[in-house]
Design a protein around this motif. Structure first.
Motif, PDB file in Angstrom:
ATOM      1  N   ALA A   1       0.708  -1.162   0.242  1.00  0.00           N
ATOM      2  CA  ALA A   1       0.041   0.162  -0.074  1.00  0.00           C
ATOM      3  C   ALA A   1       0.913   1.158   0.006  1.00  0.00           C
ATOM      4  CB  ALA A   1      -0.914  -0.006   1.129  1.00  0.00           C
ATOM      5  N   ARG A   2       1.890   1.233   0.895  1.00  0.00           N
ATOM      6  CA  ARG A   2       2.761   2.538   0.850  1.00  0.00           C
ATOM      7  C   ARG A   2       3.508   2.589  -0.594  1.00  0.00           C
ATOM      8  NH1 ARG A   2       8.370   3.934   2.186  1.00  0.00           N
ATOM      9  NH2 ARG A   2       8.969   1.761   1.466  1.00  0.00           N
ATOM     10  N   ILE A   3       4.117   1.649  -1.316  1.00  0.00           N
ATOM     11  CA  ILE A   3       4.564   1.909  -2.577  1.00  0.00           C
ATOM     12  C   ILE A   3       3.437   2.232  -3.488  1.00  0.00           C
ATOM     13  CG2 ILE A   3       5.644   0.792  -4.409  1.00  0.00           C
ATOM     14  CD1 ILE A   3       7.678   1.460  -2.124  1.00  0.00           C
ATOM     15  N   ARG A   4       2.500   1.822  -3.494  1.00  0.00           N
ATOM     16  CA  ARG A   4       1.270   2.187  -4.370  1.00  0.00           C
ATOM     17  C   ARG A   4       1.043   3.622  -4.288  1.00  0.00           C
ATOM     18  NH1 ARG A   4      -0.888  -2.840  -3.417  1.00  0.00           N
ATOM     19  NH2 ARG A   4      -2.274  -2.306  -1.722  1.00  0.00           N
ATOM     20  N   ALA A   5       1.030   4.053  -2.928  1.00  0.00           N
ATOM     21  CA  ALA A   5       0.697   5.589  -2.672  1.00  0.00           C
ATOM     22  C   ALA A   5       1.741   6.412  -3.173  1.00  0.00           C
ATOM     23  CB  ALA A   5       0.558   5.778  -1.310  1.00  0.00           C
ATOM     24  N   VAL A   6       3.113   5.931  -3.007  1.00  0.00           N
ATOM     25  CA  VAL A   6       4.180   6.614  -3.859  1.00  0.00           C
ATOM     26  C   VAL A   6       4.224   6.844  -4.976  1.00  0.00           C
ATOM     27  CG1 VAL A   6       6.935   6.573  -3.830  1.00  0.00           C
ATOM     28  CG2 VAL A   6       5.818   6.209  -1.795  1.00  0.00           C
ATOM     29  N   TYR A   7       3.987   5.945  -5.724  1.00  0.00           N
ATOM     30  CA  TYR A   7       3.589   5.831  -7.132  1.00  0.00           C
ATOM     31  C   TYR A   7       2.593   6.904  -7.533  1.00  0.00           C
ATOM     32  CZ  TYR A   7       6.583   1.933  -8.298  1.00  0.00           C
ATOM     33  OH  TYR A   7       7.705   1.091  -8.475  1.00  0.00           O
ATOM     34  N   ARG A   8       1.405   7.053  -6.784  1.00  0.00           N
ATOM     35  CA  ARG A   8       0.387   7.877  -7.194  1.00  0.00           C
ATOM     36  C   ARG A   8       0.730   9.343  -6.948  1.00  0.00           C
ATOM     37  NH1 ARG A   8      -2.847   3.841  -4.355  1.00  0.00           N
ATOM     38  NH2 ARG A   8      -2.641   5.125  -2.426  1.00  0.00           N
ATOM     39  N   GLN A   9       1.531   9.344  -5.920  1.00  0.00           N
ATOM     40  CA  GLN A   9       1.978  10.736  -5.460  1.00  0.00           C
ATOM     41  C   GLN A   9       2.964  11.124  -6.557  1.00  0.00           C
ATOM     42  OE1 GLN A   9       3.610  10.317  -1.581  1.00  0.00           O
ATOM     43  NE2 GLN A   9       1.550  10.017  -0.680  1.00  0.00           N
ATOM     44  N   CYS A  10       3.690  10.469  -7.060  1.00  0.00           N
ATOM     45  CA  CYS A  10       4.447  10.972  -7.869  1.00  0.00           C
ATOM     46  C   CYS A  10       4.143  11.200  -9.362  1.00  0.00           C
ATOM     47  CB  CYS A  10       5.735   9.963  -8.200  1.00  0.00           C
ATOM     48  SG  CYS A  10       7.087   9.839  -6.851  1.00  0.00           S
ATOM     49  N   SER A  11       2.950  10.359  -9.692  1.00  0.00           N
ATOM     50  CA  SER A  11       2.404  10.482 -10.920  1.00  0.00           C
ATOM     51  C   SER A  11       1.505  11.776 -10.961  1.00  0.00           C
ATOM     52  CB  SER A  11       1.481   9.275 -10.901  1.00  0.00           C
ATOM     53  OG  SER A  11       0.823   9.547 -12.185  1.00  0.00           O
ATOM     54  N   LYS A  12       0.955  12.172  -9.896  1.00  0.00           N
ATOM     55  CA  LYS A  12       0.178  13.278  -9.868  1.00  0.00           C
ATOM     56  C   LYS A  12       1.010  14.617  -9.949  1.00  0.00           C
ATOM     57  CE  LYS A  12      -3.205  15.765  -6.834  1.00  0.00           C
ATOM     58  NZ  LYS A  12      -4.040  15.607  -5.580  1.00  0.00           N
ATOM     59  N   LYS A  13       2.290  14.499  -9.032  1.00  0.00           N
ATOM     60  CA  LYS A  13       3.142  15.554  -8.842  1.00  0.00           C
ATOM     61  C   LYS A  13       3.599  15.925 -10.452  1.00  0.00           C
ATOM     62  CE  LYS A  13       7.441  17.117  -6.520  1.00  0.00           C
ATOM     63  NZ  LYS A  13       8.326  16.808  -5.505  1.00  0.00           N
ATOM     64  N   TRP A  14       3.907  15.011 -11.115  1.00  0.00           N
ATOM     65  CA  TRP A  14       4.785  15.159 -12.412  1.00  0.00           C
ATOM     66  C   TRP A  14       3.709  15.080 -13.582  1.00  0.00           C
ATOM     67  CZ3 TRP A  14       9.142  17.833 -11.736  1.00  0.00           C
ATOM     68  CH2 TRP A  14       9.747  17.367 -10.390  1.00  0.00           C
ATOM     69  N   ASN A  15       2.717  14.861 -13.427  1.00  0.00           N
ATOM     70  CA  ASN A  15       1.632  14.678 -14.656  1.00  0.00           C
ATOM     71  C   ASN A  15       2.058  13.512 -15.588  1.00  0.00           C
ATOM     72  OD1 ASN A  15      -0.772  15.359 -15.635  1.00  0.00           O
ATOM     73  ND2 ASN A  15       0.134  16.854 -17.239  1.00  0.00           N
TER      74      ASN A  15
END
Length: 312
Positions: A149-163
């Motif tokens: 769950a933590r790694i998936r959240a990191v991926y989502r946050q980075c995806s959103k931050k850098w579009n």
């Protein structure tokens, strides 16, 4: 044939500790040789000199040739060598450890061979990822779920931050160019991270194959250690570069930026400290005294190099 002069093989105590070395250097389409205590790297542009005792890992890409003299120096200096594909995905060979002692290896084997002790190390690894949470009562299955769950959240946050669109980790080691930019960047960055972790583990005299979370692979412990830092280093960097760098340049740019990030976060020192913490070891430096003893089932160890005949 006359012997080619070169630097006298250094004693282990004369070599810099692994935490004091540069992280890694990537080379391709060149010839490696040696001159005294330096590795010479020659291509059509000329020759550069690399101080062998200051290097942790050499990543050798396509078109690389290495002389026997260079490998002699690399081995004596405790440098790890990775022969890699065009974009760097595999580990093929390594240098020698920077210690004669096997105390950390023995401790590692003890911990990984006992279910209770092994679970304790796994919990320590996860507590490094969740510094503000109590994971002491979580089962192994619960820990894996939390980490996923933590790694998936990191991926989502980075995806959103850098579009950058993210559809999951999808890569083929045999077809690097088939992946999208962020997956290519992740593969290149992770290969560098694995190389650094492998160099530290090997330099400390530990076994790359005795993993705690991962198991069954010759680099299981390498993956264990590298996973501690992906969320802080390679994952955010991969998304950032995927948004700013052309796809055909992503691998080389990712390698350079990963090296810079490792230096910025003092990653080699962190790895040494973290392994020391996981194994509850007070000292991981090079030992100067004799490291060879005889095992004794009552005393533990007895002196080597003497006769134990009944007449004495």
């Amino acid at each position: 044939m006359a012997e080619i002069p070169g630097m006298i093989r250094p004693e282990l105590q004369a070599l810099p500790q692994i935490s004091d070395r540069m992280t890694f250097i990537y080379l391709e389409h060149c010839v490696l040789n040696r001159q005294d205590g330096a590795i010479t790297v020659t291509d059509d542009r000329g020759t550069v000199f690399l101080p062998s005792a200051a290097i942790s890992v050499l990543l050798l890409g396509p078109g690389t040739k290495v002389t026997h003299r260079a490998m002699e120096l690399i081995g004596d200096s405790g440098v790890s060598v990775l022969w890699v594909g065009e974009h760097g995905v595999r580990y093929y060979a390594g240098g020698r450890a920077l210690t004669h002692r096997a105390n950390l290896l023995i401790r590692q084997a003890e911990l990984v061979s006992n279910v209770r002790l092994r679970l304790g190390v796994v919990r320590q690894m996860y507590s490094m990822r969740f510094p503000n949470e109590d994971v002491s009562r979580l089962t192994l299955q619960q820990l894996r779920g939390r980490e996923g769950a933590r790694i998936r959240a990191v991926y989502r946050q980075c995806s959103k931050k850098w579009n950058i669109p993210w559809n999951g980790r999808n890569y083929d080691p045999e077809n690097f160019s088939g992946g999208d930019s962020v997956n290519q960047a992740l593969s290149a960055g992770h290969a560098c991270l694995y190389g650094a972790a492998h160099a530290v583990i090997q330099a400390l005299g530990c076994s790359p194959g005795l993993g705690f979370v991962h198991t069954g692979h010759e680099c299981s412990f390498v993956y264990d250690i590298a996973d501690l830092y992906k969320a802080d280093i390679t994952i955010p960097l991969a998304f950032e570069l995927a948004s700013t760098v052309e796809k055909e340049d992503i691998a080389s740019v990712m390698r350079r930026n990963t090296r810079d990030a490792m230096k910025k976060y003092h990653l080699m020192e962190r790895m040494v400290r973290d392994i020391q913490t996981l194994f509850a070891a007070d000292d991981v430096s090079c030992e100067l005294q004799n490291a060879v003893y005889l095992w004794d089932d009552k005393q533990g160890c007895v002196e080597n190099g003497r006769s134990y005949s009944a007449k004495e």
